[in-house]
Design a protein around this motif. Structure first.
Motif, mmCIF file in Angstrom:
data_model
loop_
_atom_site.group_PDB
_atom_site.id
_atom_site.type_symbol
_atom_site.label_atom_id
_atom_site.label_comp_id
_atom_site.label_asym_id
_atom_site.label_seq_id
_atom_site.Cartn_x
_atom_site.Cartn_y
_atom_site.Cartn_z
ATOM 1 N N ASP A 3 -11.387 -10.473 -27.208
ATOM 2 C CA ASP A 3 -10.403 -10.887 -28.165
ATOM 3 C C ASP A 3 -8.963 -10.546 -28.116
ATOM 4 N N THR A 5 -6.085 -11.770 -29.410
ATOM 5 C CA THR A 5 -5.335 -11.505 -30.340
ATOM 6 C C THR A 5 -4.514 -10.461 -30.595
ATOM 7 N N LYS A 14 -2.769 -15.571 -31.617
ATOM 8 C CA LYS A 14 -3.791 -15.807 -30.894
ATOM 9 C C LYS A 14 -3.688 -15.351 -29.338
ATOM 10 N N GLY A 40 0.866 -17.318 -27.812
ATOM 11 C CA GLY A 40 0.915 -16.766 -29.190
ATOM 12 C C GLY A 40 1.756 -17.277 -30.114
#
Length: 325
Positions: A3, A5, A14, A40
């Motif tokens: 992940d 993020t 993100k 992001g």
């Protein structure tokens, strides 16, 4: 799958990759491509008061009355600001990733005025692109630092959205300066700003401009300070800027303590699609090391956590050059 993020300035991203303020971010169409490839967030091309004033001056003809001069200058300035506010509004309607505005002003009044209008236009955050070239021998370093503090205090007092200060490395005590900004309301800092740098053409005997794009080796300048400041001023969010040309460089900055990483030169050189490649490199490395989230390794090798703080403090090459007689 890892992940990637992260949270920067209180905003969920993100990806830790932010497209930095430049010609890359001057239209909603371009910004949409960055979102599609996995950026992001974006920082819009800076609104430069100095450039606005220069453009206004080119419009003004000699011999105009003071009233006409003021009218044309005021109109040009208002039009430039209005176009910037429209860019914010259009970008917010086009993409779902955070849109960060950026301003660079010369007068305190305009810092405040621009910031208020930018927040009203819907920007998610603001980057204060501050730099004062200290060329006056009578001006103290403290007075320069106070200019940064004064701008932040005024802008913070009339806005509610997150504010990051994009900084130069040219401070006597950078940790002290960043801490002062945090105490006065900065949510984050961007380390470091990239400026126009002069060069000299020895054949034409002229002042010229140095290379515009960063180089991978430029990461060294910010890596040390991100590693130190992420420990010494723990609550401030740090975005790395300068020299990030691949996933490995981004990983290094996060290991040092960065919350996010700004990219620019490599996107100019390789295109928006390279964002996907950098994200993939970060994700693959995380999988190989068993990290499921950014926070599991962010700051793992900063000043406090690396096991030997002296590695960040060392400034001489004696150990290395002594091996090469």
């Amino acid at each position: 799958m890892a992940d990637i993020t992260t949270n920067y300035l209180g905003m969920g991203l993100k990806s830790p990759l932010i497209i930095s303020s430049s010609g890359l971010t001057n239209s909603p169409e371009k910004i949409l491509k960055y979102e599609q490839y996995g950026a992001g967030a974006v920082v819009l091309k800076s609104l430069f008061e100095e450039q606005i004033n220069y453009d206004s001056g080119r419009l003004v003809e000699d011999g105009l009355s003071p009233e006409a001069h003021d009218y044309i200058t005021g109109y040009s300035k208002a039009n430039s600001v209005e176009e910037y506010l429209k860019l914010i509004e259009k970008a917010k309607k086009t993409v779902s990733i955070p849109v960060i505005a950026s301003i660079n002003c010369m007068s305190l009044r305009d810092w405040v005025s621009y910031a208020r209008n930018i927040e009203s236009a819907g920007a998610d955050a603001l980057e204060l692109n501050v730099f004062f070239l200290a060329s006056d021998s009578g001006q103290s370093s403290e007075s320069i630092e106070n200019l940064y503090n004064d701008i932040l205090i005024k802008v913070r007092s009339i806005t509610k959205f997150p504010i990051a200060v994009k900084m130069s490395s040219h401070f006597t005590n950078l940790v002290h300066t960043v801490n002062n900004l945090y105490v006065r309301g900065a949510s984050g800092v961007v380390l470091f700003n990239r400026f126009y740098e002069p060069d000299i053409d020895v054949n034409k005997l002229e002042i010229t401009s140095s290379a515009v794009f960063s180089k991978p080796a430029d990461i060294r300048q910010s890596l040390r300070w991100i590693g130190i400041i992420s420990d010494k001023v723990e609550k401030i969010h740090i975005a790395a800027s300068g020299g990030v040309h691949d996933g490995e460089a981004a990983i290094k900055q996060i290991l040092a303590g960065a919350k996010a990483v700004q990219v620019c030169s490599v996107i100019y050189e390789k295109g928006a699609e390279y964002i996907k490649q950098i994200n993939s490199e970060i994700s693959s490395w995380m999988d190989s090391k068993g990290f499921s989230s950014i926070e599991q390794f962010r700051g793992k090798l900063n000043y406090k956590n690396n096991g030997n703080p002296a590695l960040y403090e060392r400034s001489q090459f004696m150990k290395y050059f002594s091996e090469h007689q």
